[in-house]
Write a protein that holds these residues in place. Structure first.
Motif: not given
Length: 201
Positions: A14-17, A99-102, A120-121
């Motif tokens: 969550k910090a990489e962006l 990101w939710k499915v990841i 599925e992803n």
């Protein structure tokens, strides 16, 4: 001139962006990373007991989307008109769905279920979202998701595909693939991207 400190685990996630935004802007900041075992001592010091946290001139802000929205506005990456801002938000919304499915896959501990989620992803979720991104790129016609230059949207899409979306899936969408490569090789980002640790969430 503002001073920045980004606080997060020593992983991308969550910090990489936000890190990509700092790199693209050429903005100095303190990339404050910590190990998992340090978290219990640090947690009470964070505004909501979670990370990432961005300190701006000593003021602490939480929530990853709030942080990247702020940086996008600060660095002029949020479009140049109100419609472009909405278009950026559309792309960021798609990446949040990715990101939710990841994250669901990451947090699944049962191995057979984890394998099912991965399948599925790759066969459904990622292809659906990348098809929408492909459509946006085709309609815009510039090689960028919004306008005619790199924006928050391009960085968010790159980040969402960076770790868990296989190349074989991205290869099905030539405009998405070309945009991802454009981001990866832009002068302002290529050195940072090349020097990062191996991909981890």
């Amino acid at each position: 001139m503002s001073t920045y400190k980004l606080i997060y685990f020593d992983v991308r996630a969550k910090a990489e962006l936000a890190r990509l935004m700092f790199a693209y802007q050429g903005q100095a900041y303190e990339d404050s990373r910590f190990a998992m075992e340090e978290w219990p001592a640090l947690k009470p010091k964070m505004p909501f007991g979670q990370v990432p946290v961005l300190e701006v001139d000593g003021r602490m802000f939480s929530e990853s989307v709030a942080i990247t929205n702020y940086l996008a506005r600060k660095f002029g990456l949020y479009g140049s008109t109100e419609f472009e801002t909405v278009e950026v938000d559309q792309v960021v919304g798609i990446t949040q769905d990715m990101w939710k499915v990841i994250v669901d896959w990451v947090h699944e501990n049962e191995e057979s279920r984890k394998a099912d989620l991965q399948k599925e992803n790759e066969e459904k979720n990622f292809t659906k979202h990348l098809a929408n991104l492909e459509k946006i790129l085709k309609n815009n016609g510039t090689g960028f998701y919004v306008g005619n230059q790199l924006s928050y949207a391009d960085l968010a899409a790159f980040d969402a595909m960076d770790i868990q979306v296989p190349d074989a899936v991205v290869d099905q969408f030539p405009l998405v693939k070309a945009n991802r490569e454009r981001v990866r090789t832009t002068d302002k980002l290529k050195d940072y991207i090349a020097s990062r640790k191996e991909a981890t969430l």
